[in-house]
Design a protein around this motif. Structure first.
Motif, PDB file in Angstrom:
ATOM      1  N   SER A  43      34.862  10.895  23.217  1.00  0.00           N
ATOM      2  CA  SER A  43      34.964  12.221  23.831  1.00  0.00           C
ATOM      3  C   SER A  43      36.217  12.974  23.410  1.00  0.00           C
ATOM      4  N   GLU A  44      37.204  12.257  22.883  1.00  0.00           N
ATOM      5  CA  GLU A  44      38.440  12.883  22.397  1.00  0.00           C
ATOM      6  C   GLU A  44      38.349  13.252  20.924  1.00  0.00           C
ATOM      7  N   GLY A  45      37.208  13.000  20.317  1.00  0.00           N
ATOM      8  CA  GLY A  45      37.032  13.317  18.906  1.00  0.00           C
ATOM      9  C   GLY A  45      37.632  12.289  17.964  1.00  0.00           C
ATOM     10  N   LYS A  46      37.975  11.111  18.487  1.00  0.00           N
ATOM     11  CA  LYS A  46      38.548  10.050  17.657  1.00  0.00           C
ATOM     12  C   LYS A  46      37.451   9.109  17.186  1.00  0.00           C
ATOM     13  N   TYR A  47      37.585   8.648  15.939  1.00  0.00           N
ATOM     14  CA  TYR A  47      36.577   7.763  15.369  1.00  0.00           C
ATOM     15  C   TYR A  47      36.629   6.388  16.039  1.00  0.00           C
ATOM     16  N   ILE A  48      35.454   5.846  16.269  1.00  0.00           N
ATOM     17  CA  ILE A  48      35.336   4.545  16.931  1.00  0.00           C
ATOM     18  C   ILE A  48      34.260   3.719  16.241  1.00  0.00           C
ATOM     19  N   SER A  49      34.205   2.453  16.619  1.00  0.00           N
ATOM     20  CA  SER A  49      33.134   1.566  16.159  1.00  0.00           C
ATOM     21  C   SER A  49      32.054   1.485  17.234  1.00  0.00           C
ATOM     22  N   PRO A  50      30.778   1.756  16.874  1.00  0.00           N
ATOM     23  CA  PRO A  50      29.710   1.606  17.866  1.00  0.00           C
ATOM     24  C   PRO A  50      29.486   0.144  18.262  1.00  0.00           C
ATOM     25  N   PHE A  51      29.870  -0.761  17.416  1.00  0.00           N
ATOM     26  CA  PHE A  51      29.745  -2.196  17.656  1.00  0.00           C
ATOM     27  C   PHE A  51      30.785  -2.649  18.692  1.00  0.00           C
ATOM     28  N   HIS A  52      32.030  -2.199  18.520  1.00  0.00           N
ATOM     29  CA  HIS A  52      33.129  -2.756  19.303  1.00  0.00           C
ATOM     30  C   HIS A  52      33.729  -1.827  20.352  1.00  0.00           C
ATOM     31  N   ASP A  53      33.647  -0.513  20.160  1.00  0.00           N
ATOM     32  CA  ASP A  53      34.351   0.421  21.041  1.00  0.00           C
ATOM     33  C   ASP A  53      33.488   1.054  22.125  1.00  0.00           C
ATOM     34  N   VAL A  54      32.188   1.153  21.913  1.00  0.00           N
ATOM     35  CA  VAL A  54      31.317   1.659  22.969  1.00  0.00           C
ATOM     36  C   VAL A  54      31.156   0.531  23.989  1.00  0.00           C
ATOM     37  N   PRO A  55      31.501   0.764  25.254  1.00  0.00           N
ATOM     38  CA  PRO A  55      31.433  -0.319  26.244  1.00  0.00           C
ATOM     39  C   PRO A  55      30.011  -0.813  26.457  1.00  0.00           C
TER      40      PRO A  55
END
Length: 292
Positions: A43-55
């Protein structure tokens, strides 16, 4: 069925979700090529991993899970979380140098559900499941969303778990968790696998048929199933999902060997693989821009 070292392990601070769970995607490369990628942002526009960062949880108290839609219903391109790439974008699977498309196995058209995975789960290839007798397939656990909406590639949805099917794919345990999008207008009527059998007659039988035969057009034999192809109920499925979350926790904490998996993440603060937002942005900037 968890090994002793994973049982009763204390909750790690780095695994707590943030309050705002909205996500967006950013495409890179040309669609329908081996360079095409779908990256995720928070939501802050920062890149994340869908594997590890999405709860894993959207609501832990009610056992509502997040799910990443890899393949929208009725489509054929076998998109998947790139578990070996930095930040784990979606990409199309490649076999023998060619992009992989699932054949239309009569009477089905493409995937017959929104197909995807639950984040922060991992089917450990070194752990032999006591129920199936086979080790995990080294991927996040798969979901089949039976809701009415045809989702978009990369969409993050909230789902209720209804049951699970134990596919044995080339000798590996490959759980297929049957879920329904909580935003589906009929979601309140679905609480267990028997509700699917009653309210969507034929869907479970079609699911078994699809998974049994979808590789046959590629010259492979029919897939096999544990439990004689019978679906296990909601409680069994939820415990299966939770066990794969424990294996993921060991993976992201470097308590087990990751092998070729890329565990780069931006939010699991206790993980030795955690990186800065700048490092994550550099990964995405190194990839070809999106174009038609």
């Amino acid at each position: 069925c968890l090994p002793a070292e994973l049982v009763n392990r204390p909750h790690l601070e780095g695994f707590k979700p943030t309050a705002d769970m909205s996500f967006t995607i950013e495409e890179k490369g040309r669609p329908n090529t081996q360079e095409y990628r779908v990256y995720f942002k928070n939501s802050e526009g920062k890149y994340i991993s869908p594997f590890h960062d999405v709860p894993i949880y959207a609501n832990e108290a009610e056992n509502i899970f997040h799910a990443i839609v890899e393949v929208p219903r009725w489509t054929n391109a076998k998109m998947e979380i790139a578990t070996k790439d930095p930040l784990n974008p979606l990409k199309q699977d490649v076999k023998k140098g060619n992009l992989r498309y699932v054949a239309n196995v009569f009477p089905h058209k493409g995937y017959i559900w929104n197909y995807g995975a639950i984040p922060q789960t991992w089917e450990d290839p070194n752990h032999k499941d006591s129920d199936t007798g086979c080790c995990g397939d080294n991927d996040p656990i798969d979901i089949c969303d039976i809701g009415n909406k045809v989702c978009s590639r990369g969409e993050v949805i909230k789902v209720k778990v209804l049951g699970t099917l134990a596919l044995i794919d080339e000798g590996e345990t490959d759980w297929k968790v049957i879920v329904i999008n909580t935003e589906d207008p009929e979601a309140g009527s679905f609480n267990n696998i028997d509700d699917v059998r009653r309210l969507k007659p034929g869907y479970l039988e079609a699911t078994v048929d699809w998974f049994k035969r979808y590789k046959v057009p590629d010259g492979k034999p029919e897939n096999q199933f544990a439990f004689n192809g019978e679906f296990k109920d909601r409680d069994f499925a939820i415990e299966t999902v939770k066990s794969t979350n424990e294996f993921w926790k060991a993976l992201i904490a470097k308590m087990t060997n990751a092998g070729e998996l890329n565990c780069m993440n931006t939010s699991v603060s206790d993980s030795p693989f955690c990186c800065s937002a700048g490092d994550a942005e550099a990964v995405v900037k190194s990839v070809s821009p999106f174009y038609f």
